[in-house]
Design a protein around this motif. Sequence first.
Motif, PDB file in Angstrom:
ATOM      1  N   ALA A 117      -5.318  -0.745  -5.750  1.00  0.00           N
ATOM      2  CA  ALA A 117      -5.434   0.319  -4.759  1.00  0.00           C
ATOM      3  C   ALA A 117      -4.568   0.027  -3.537  1.00  0.00           C
ATOM      4  CB  ALA A 117      -6.900   0.489  -4.350  1.00  0.00           C
ATOM      5  N   THR A 118      -4.493  -1.228  -3.152  1.00  0.00           N
ATOM      6  CA  THR A 118      -3.665  -1.602  -2.005  1.00  0.00           C
ATOM      7  C   THR A 118      -2.183  -1.403  -2.305  1.00  0.00           C
ATOM      8  OG1 THR A 118      -5.315  -3.224  -1.287  1.00  0.00           O
ATOM      9  CG2 THR A 118      -3.076  -3.480  -0.433  1.00  0.00           C
ATOM     10  N   ALA A 119      -1.749  -1.863  -3.481  1.00  0.00           N
ATOM     11  CA  ALA A 119      -0.333  -1.727  -3.843  1.00  0.00           C
ATOM     12  C   ALA A 119       0.071  -0.265  -3.954  1.00  0.00           C
ATOM     13  CB  ALA A 119      -0.061  -2.456  -5.151  1.00  0.00           C
ATOM     14  N   ILE A 123       2.747   2.116  -1.710  1.00  0.00           N
ATOM     15  CA  ILE A 123       3.858   2.852  -2.333  1.00  0.00           C
ATOM     16  C   ILE A 123       3.793   4.330  -2.000  1.00  0.00           C
ATOM     17  CG2 ILE A 123       4.810   3.588  -4.559  1.00  0.00           C
ATOM     18  CD1 ILE A 123       3.946   0.795  -5.644  1.00  0.00           C
ATOM     19  N   PHE A 124       2.595   4.940  -2.148  1.00  0.00           N
ATOM     20  CA  PHE A 124       2.450   6.380  -1.947  1.00  0.00           C
ATOM     21  C   PHE A 124       2.304   6.764  -0.473  1.00  0.00           C
ATOM     22  CE2 PHE A 124       0.687   7.862  -6.348  1.00  0.00           C
ATOM     23  CZ  PHE A 124       1.898   7.509  -6.921  1.00  0.00           C
ATOM     24  N   ALA A 130      -3.091   1.229   3.648  1.00  0.00           N
ATOM     25  CA  ALA A 130      -3.016   1.068   2.191  1.00  0.00           C
ATOM     26  C   ALA A 130      -4.290   1.584   1.527  1.00  0.00           C
ATOM     27  CB  ALA A 130      -2.775  -0.388   1.834  1.00  0.00           C
ATOM     28  N   LEU A 131      -5.447   1.220   2.056  1.00  0.00           N
ATOM     29  CA  LEU A 131      -6.727   1.689   1.525  1.00  0.00           C
ATOM     30  C   LEU A 131      -7.234   2.851   2.359  1.00  0.00           C
ATOM     31  CD1 LEU A 131      -8.657  -1.640   0.747  1.00  0.00           C
ATOM     32  CD2 LEU A 131      -7.390  -0.183  -0.844  1.00  0.00           C
ATOM     33  N   THR A 132      -7.758   3.861   1.689  1.00  0.00           N
ATOM     34  CA  THR A 132      -8.368   4.973   2.409  1.00  0.00           C
ATOM     35  C   THR A 132      -9.679   4.515   3.048  1.00  0.00           C
ATOM     36  OG1 THR A 132      -9.384   5.667   0.334  1.00  0.00           O
ATOM     37  CG2 THR A 132      -7.311   6.725   0.946  1.00  0.00           C
ATOM     38  N   PRO A 133     -10.151   5.187   4.099  1.00  0.00           N
ATOM     39  CA  PRO A 133     -11.337   4.717   4.831  1.00  0.00           C
ATOM     40  C   PRO A 133     -12.593   4.588   3.970  1.00  0.00           C
ATOM     41  CG  PRO A 133     -10.165   6.379   6.101  1.00  0.00           C
ATOM     42  CD  PRO A 133      -9.527   6.354   4.751  1.00  0.00           C
ATOM     43  N   ASN A 134     -12.669   5.346   2.872  1.00  0.00           N
ATOM     44  CA  ASN A 134     -13.891   5.327   2.064  1.00  0.00           C
ATOM     45  C   ASN A 134     -13.879   4.267   0.978  1.00  0.00           C
ATOM     46  OD1 ASN A 134     -11.866   6.522   0.553  1.00  0.00           O
ATOM     47  ND2 ASN A 134     -13.127   8.187  -0.245  1.00  0.00           N
ATOM     48  N   GLY A 338      -1.377  -4.249 -13.409  1.00  0.00           N
ATOM     49  CA  GLY A 338      -1.728  -3.502 -14.612  1.00  0.00           C
ATOM     50  C   GLY A 338      -0.978  -2.203 -14.772  1.00  0.00           C
ATOM     51  N   SER A 339       0.071  -1.979 -13.964  1.00  0.00           N
ATOM     52  CA  SER A 339       0.891  -0.772 -14.092  1.00  0.00           C
ATOM     53  C   SER A 339       2.338  -1.125 -13.807  1.00  0.00           C
ATOM     54  CB  SER A 339       0.416   0.318 -13.120  1.00  0.00           C
ATOM     55  OG  SER A 339       0.734  -0.030 -11.781  1.00  0.00           O
ATOM     56  N   MET A 340       3.243  -0.343 -14.380  1.00  0.00           N
ATOM     57  CA  MET A 340       4.660  -0.545 -14.114  1.00  0.00           C
ATOM     58  C   MET A 340       5.021  -0.075 -12.714  1.00  0.00           C
ATOM     59  SD  MET A 340       6.080   0.494 -17.912  1.00  0.00           S
ATOM     60  CE  MET A 340       7.802   0.100 -17.612  1.00  0.00           C
ATOM     61  N   LEU A 341       4.250   0.852 -12.170  1.00  0.00           N
ATOM     62  CA  LEU A 341       4.443   1.272 -10.785  1.00  0.00           C
ATOM     63  C   LEU A 341       4.411   0.072  -9.858  1.00  0.00           C
ATOM     64  CD1 LEU A 341       4.517   3.831  -8.848  1.00  0.00           C
ATOM     65  CD2 LEU A 341       2.061   3.468  -8.625  1.00  0.00           C
ATOM     66  N   GLU A 342       3.449  -0.834 -10.097  1.00  0.00           N
ATOM     67  CA  GLU A 342       3.350  -2.041  -9.280  1.00  0.00           C
ATOM     68  C   GLU A 342       4.406  -3.067  -9.658  1.00  0.00           C
ATOM     69  OE1 GLU A 342      -1.123  -3.131  -8.857  1.00  0.00           O
ATOM     70  OE2 GLU A 342      -0.928  -1.741 -10.543  1.00  0.00           O
ATOM     71  N   LEU A 343       4.614  -3.244 -10.966  1.00  0.00           N
ATOM     72  CA  LEU A 343       5.575  -4.255 -11.418  1.00  0.00           C
ATOM     73  C   LEU A 343       6.987  -3.973 -10.907  1.00  0.00           C
ATOM     74  CD1 LEU A 343       4.378  -4.713 -15.109  1.00  0.00           C
ATOM     75  CD2 LEU A 343       4.244  -6.428 -13.291  1.00  0.00           C
ATOM     76  N   SER A 344       7.319  -2.682 -10.704  1.00  0.00           N
ATOM     77  CA  SER A 344       8.664  -2.319 -10.241  1.00  0.00           C
ATOM     78  C   SER A 344       8.690  -1.881  -8.777  1.00  0.00           C
ATOM     79  CB  SER A 344       9.222  -1.186 -11.114  1.00  0.00           C
ATOM     80  OG  SER A 344       8.497   0.017 -10.895  1.00  0.00           O
TER      81      SER A 344
END
Length: 398
Positions: A117-119, A123-124, A130-134, A338-344
Amino acid sequence: MTSFGLRTLPYGSFSTAQDPRPRVGVAVANQVLDVSAASAQLLPAYAEVFASGTLDALLAGGPDVWATVRSAVESWVHDARARAVLHAHFHAADAVRMLAPFTVADYVDFYASEPHATAVGRIFRPDGDALTPNWKHLPIGYHGRAGTVVPSGTPIVRPRGQRRTPEGEVVFGPSTRLDIEAEVGFVVGTPSTLGEPVGLDDFDQHVFGIVLVNDWSARDLQAWEYVPLGPFLGKSFATSISPWVVPLAALEHARVAPPVRDVPLLPYLEDGGMPPWGLDLQLQVRLNGEVISEPPYAGMYWTPAQMLAHLSVNGASIRSGDLYASGTVSGPRQKQAGSMLELSNGGREPFPLQDGTTRSFLQDGDEVVISATAPGAEGTRISLGEVRGVVHPSRPST
């Protein structure tokens, strides 16, 4: 097919070339025991549970049925006389065709890994938190599409949809940022009553076992559509699950305490005084045969018991065959993503493969295999199986 040894004893649905009827099977080392046939012979009072050839009736049977059947299967597997009687009901694992193990009723996906969630937040939302308040107050999740949950090995057709180019133009076509999400799924057995929440201490009275999940994701479609209501077409085209359901009873030695929470929890999520439902599972992600990541599940911030409690706290009922997934499992290190979004790093830093190529996201023809293991008795490790899929080219609209 994965060899499960003699301790895991997961359940699935299978057929053979000689007999295309679906039957319930239990994986025993490198064989599959036809439980539909074996129960008719040695456990006739429960034969009807397996008559449909899927796990649907077993899931609905509840904890007493689960325990009775598992005890019987254990005795058959470890008793030489019983194995001799059931000899004709064992099939070589590589000679069976695995089917969808159960009918998926509803599908919910959570977002329970803090490193993931932080990564993704960075990115987004590079200019925001990085983390939403909830995020540390409740397990965030969304309702997915049960009809596109598919068994391992189902071809994954590259989805088409709207996306916005870096220049700001809105276009339609095949996703250019197709990704994976390595997850663990929890299979509901015993239903609940509408209006009555499921408490933390009732988790194992309702959840039968786990599967491995690849929640395929079209990141470009997702980035354009997810504000303000969250995932939709970027997620709903396919979610793959492993063909074998590993019972919670096989994970006794994998239970660990979850990470220390640094935000006080509301009472319905507070699990500090309870036996822990964190799970020490080790995942592995292979791309075209090469290991690209090894995500650890033990660090997941929210446990499956908390996910179920939150899912039902508003009175929403659960049904036999409901599936809810953990969300992407990622650790704090780069090779644990666990995702390519993070790996790249969002596609900005392609990662190298041993064949000399690089990847940011999936190409047509790529095969992804997600597997996992867990601690077993006496220092052993048990297999949790694998989920695989190959990316196929997009199909033009007609």
